[in-house]
Scaffold this motif. Structure first.
Motif, PDB file in Angstrom:
ATOM      1  N   TRP A 110       0.842  -1.189   0.000  1.00  0.00           N
ATOM      2  CA  TRP A 110       0.000   0.000   0.000  1.00  0.00           C
ATOM      3  C   TRP A 110       0.881   1.244   0.000  1.00  0.00           C
ATOM      4  O   TRP A 110       0.648   2.179  -0.766  1.00  0.00           O
ATOM      5  N   ASN A 114       1.116   4.166  -3.044  1.00  0.00           N
ATOM      6  CA  ASN A 114       0.353   5.373  -2.711  1.00  0.00           C
ATOM      7  C   ASN A 114       1.234   6.567  -2.385  1.00  0.00           C
ATOM      8  O   ASN A 114       0.911   7.369  -1.501  1.00  0.00           O
ATOM      9  N   GLU A 121      -3.323   9.042   6.062  1.00  0.00           N
ATOM     10  CA  GLU A 121      -4.083   8.106   5.230  1.00  0.00           C
ATOM     11  C   GLU A 121      -3.501   6.700   5.338  1.00  0.00           C
ATOM     12  O   GLU A 121      -4.231   5.706   5.305  1.00  0.00           O
ATOM     13  N   LYS A 124      -4.874   4.966   8.422  1.00  0.00           N
ATOM     14  CA  LYS A 124      -6.232   4.460   8.158  1.00  0.00           C
ATOM     15  C   LYS A 124      -6.176   3.193   7.308  1.00  0.00           C
ATOM     16  O   LYS A 124      -6.904   2.231   7.549  1.00  0.00           O
ATOM     17  N   ALA A 125      -5.314   3.201   6.297  1.00  0.00           N
ATOM     18  CA  ALA A 125      -5.178   2.027   5.417  1.00  0.00           C
ATOM     19  C   ALA A 125      -4.676   0.818   6.200  1.00  0.00           C
ATOM     20  O   ALA A 125      -5.124  -0.306   5.968  1.00  0.00           O
ATOM     21  N   TYR A 126      -3.768   1.041   7.145  1.00  0.00           N
ATOM     22  CA  TYR A 126      -3.234  -0.055   7.962  1.00  0.00           C
ATOM     23  C   TYR A 126      -4.369  -0.733   8.736  1.00  0.00           C
ATOM     24  O   TYR A 126      -4.493  -1.955   8.731  1.00  0.00           O
ATOM     25  N   GLN A 128      -7.527  -0.664   8.024  1.00  0.00           N
ATOM     26  CA  GLN A 128      -8.428  -1.304   7.066  1.00  0.00           C
ATOM     27  C   GLN A 128      -7.852  -2.663   6.621  1.00  0.00           C
ATOM     28  O   GLN A 128      -8.581  -3.643   6.515  1.00  0.00           O
TER      29      GLN A 128
END
Length: 191
Positions: A110, A114, A121, A124-126, A128
């Motif tokens: 990711w 990105n 962000e 948040k991705a981690y 998710q």
């Protein structure tokens, strides 16, 4: 059953692609034949197949790693191009996420895909990614055929042991064709 042929210069590319070889075997072949040994298993396979077909060395695309000079990472800092997950990054994420943080493969991907987004962000991705892992089957990359096989074996054979899964894997990788688990692989346990 077709025996897996020895990986050498006399092997034709089509036959080579039909069998499974360990990354170490691919690297050894490259060294013996003065081919570049850097890269992942997929790139090594392509390089060897090209060599077996043409007798020529496939040029590698060298991606220079550019390290960004980041004095302090904040949640508003942009993720740099060609990010390398360093101790500085680990310290930032541990501070924000907690001691349980680790650079898992999906999160590293990711980050690499990105660049330009913020570290906020990324946090948040981690979370998710962790949630998706908890709720279902994660995707295993193509080069991790063994891991995919073992996972699929256990999904189909509750109560079987890792030893039995490995016996079936060894049987499967010796066969011509794909290396995905199939119920018929259980024949290896009868031998």
């Amino acid at each position: 059953m077709n025996e897996r042929p020895e990986l050498n210069k006399d092997l034709d590319a089509k036959t080579f692609r039909e069998f499974y070889y360990l990354k170490e075997e691919l690297i050894d072949f490259c060294r013996e034949n003065n081919l570049p040994v850097s890269s992942g298993k997929i790139e090594l396979t392509e390089r060897i197949a090209y060599f077996l077909e043409t007798g020529k060395v496939l040029k590698t695309s060298e991606k220079r790693k550019v390290t960004a000079n980041i004095d302090a990472i904040t949640e508003d800092t942009k993720i740099e191009e060609n990010i390398i997950c360093s101790e500085k990054h680990r310290a930032f994420f541990k501070e924000k996420i907690g001691k349980t943080f680790s650079f898992n493969v999906l999160f590293q991907k990711w980050l690499k895909n990105n660049a330009g987004k913020t570290y906020g962000e990324a946090i948040k991705a981690y979370y998710q990614i962790l949630e998706e892992k908890k709720n279902g089957k994660t995707t295993i990359d193509k080069q991790f055929e063994y891991n995919t096989y073992i996972r699929d074996f256990f999904e189909d054979n509750k109560g079987k042991s890792l030893e039995e899964a490995i016996i079936c894997w060894k049987y499967k990788k010796g066969l011509k064709g794909h290396n995905r688990y199939e119920k018929s692989d259980l024949v290896a346990l009868e031998k």
